[in-house]
Design an enzyme around this catalytic site. Structure first.
Site, PDB file in Angstrom:
ATOM      1  CB  ALA A   1      10.178   5.422   8.478  1.00 45.05           C
ATOM      2  CG  ASP A   2      12.499   6.582   4.085  1.00 44.72           C
ATOM      3  OD1 ASP A   2      13.406   5.778   3.854  1.00 44.72           O
ATOM      4  OD2 ASP A   2      11.312   6.358   3.798  1.00 44.72           O
TER       5      ASP A   2
ATOM      6  NE  ARG B   1       4.300   5.412  -0.122  1.00 39.76           N
ATOM      7  CZ  ARG B   1       5.021   5.264   0.996  1.00 39.76           C
ATOM      8  NH1 ARG B   1       5.638   6.313   1.526  1.00 39.76           N
ATOM      9  NH2 ARG B   1       5.092   4.097   1.595  1.00 39.76           N
TER      10      ARG B   1
ATOM     11  CD  GLU C   1      10.310   9.476   1.494  1.00 44.35           C
ATOM     12  OE1 GLU C   1      10.318   8.424   2.150  1.00 44.35           O
ATOM     13  OE2 GLU C   1      10.136   9.515   0.261  1.00 44.35           O
TER      14      GLU C   1
ATOM     15  CG  ASP D   1      -4.449   7.352 -18.161  1.00 47.11           C
ATOM     16  OD1 ASP D   1      -4.707   8.564 -18.026  1.00 47.11           O
ATOM     17  OD2 ASP D   1      -3.767   6.910 -19.104  1.00 47.11           O
TER      18      ASP D   1
ATOM     19  CD  GLN E   1       6.208   9.832   1.009  1.00 49.10           C
ATOM     20  OE1 GLN E   1       5.563   9.018   0.367  1.00 49.10           O
ATOM     21  NE2 GLN E   1       7.070   9.489   1.943  1.00 49.10           N
TER      22      GLN E   1
ATOM     23  CG  HIS F   1       7.764   0.911   1.641  1.00 49.39           C
ATOM     24  ND1 HIS F   1       9.019   0.439   1.330  1.00 49.39           N
ATOM     25  CD2 HIS F   1       7.912   2.248   1.850  1.00 49.39           C
ATOM     26  CE1 HIS F   1       9.898   1.421   1.360  1.00 49.39           C
ATOM     27  NE2 HIS F   1       9.251   2.535   1.668  1.00 49.39           N
TER      28      HIS F   1
END
Length: 261
Positions: A178-179, A75, A153, A89, A151, A48
């Protein structure tokens, strides 16, 4: 050269509470500042925020300093093996992978972080993760010092925490407030009692499965309450939110001082 120790992964394994910060400002200077503030872990978010591989690399480099106390967590924008490979990597010691819905998606997440024959991670003999070939035993020991967090969600995923937690290689489960609140019918209102009940249901499921549970809580009262309830790792702020609040607060104070509204 020795394999770097992943202090955050070890702390989760030992059940020690970990104070975190969410970083969305895409700045190596910000990363350098927050890394030395005393947080245990800092998330470099690419889901995000407009972070791409080169800027994430710069932030990881900025966080690798002598006074650093924060372990980086990246993330990716999605649970995608190509994104995962590239962030590993360039030396991310931890990943938090969004929108994992079931055990099979959790297994795919872990597989993307493991070299063959245990997974599908592409092999590069010399990259930043192994200090350009100077960590001689990197490929044999990479899994030991790599943290994988998934996560949860949605309400569907919440019910599947017991099976997700059984997947070998999952080091923690992160509740996306939130989700999850949106999926429960309360978009933008994670304080709603039904949303809070879902969050706590997820925490209890993680506890029952013996997995450390994390959450983002930029409101201080919420963060304290989550730690008290038994969350192991809590992100207690977001860098852009802290900057937004601090700049507006100082303007408000000085406008009042000179008699301006």
């Amino acid at each position: 050269m020795q394999m770097p120790v992943n202090a955050f992964k070890r702390a989760l394994r030992e059940g020690r509470p970990q104070i975190g910060l969410w970083s969305m400002l895409c700045s190596n200077i910000v990363a350098e500042i927050v890394a030395t503030a005393g947080f245990d872990w800092v998330v470099i978010d690419t889901e995000h925020s407009p972070n791409e591989l080169p800027s994430v690399l710069q932030q990881l480099q900025a966080m690798q300093i002598d006074a650093n106390t924060a372990t980086p967590v990246v993330r990716p924008a999605w649970n995608d093996p190509v994104l995962i490979k590239r962030f590993l990597d360039i030396g991310s010691p931890n990943l938090i992978l969004p929108f994992v819905q079931d055990a099979e998606e959790a297994r795919r997440a872990v597989a993307a972080t493991r070299y063959p024959p245990h997974g599908i991670r592409g092999v590069s003999m010399s990259q930043r993760a192994n200090r350009y070939g100077l960590v001689a035993d990197y490929h044999a020991r990479a899994t030991e010092e790599l943290g994988v967090i998934v996560q949860v969600e949605t309400l569907t995923a919440l019910d599947r925490i017991p099976e997700i937690a059984k997947v070998d290689g999952i080091d923690g489960i992160f509740i996306g407030p939130a989700d999850l609140s949106a999926d429960a019918g309360h978009l933008g209102n994670s304080a709603h009692p039904e949303a809070q009940a879902a969050i706590m249901k997820g925490l209890q499921a993680c506890k029952a499965a013996g997995k450390p549970c994390g959450i983002l809580a930029p409101v201080e009262e919420d963060a304290r309450r989550y730690f008290d309830a038994g969350f192991t790792f809590v992100a207690v702020g977001v860098d852009q939110g802290l900057l937004t609040k601090a700049t507006r607060d100082i303007v408000k104070r000085f406008r009042s001082h000179i008699g301006r509204s």
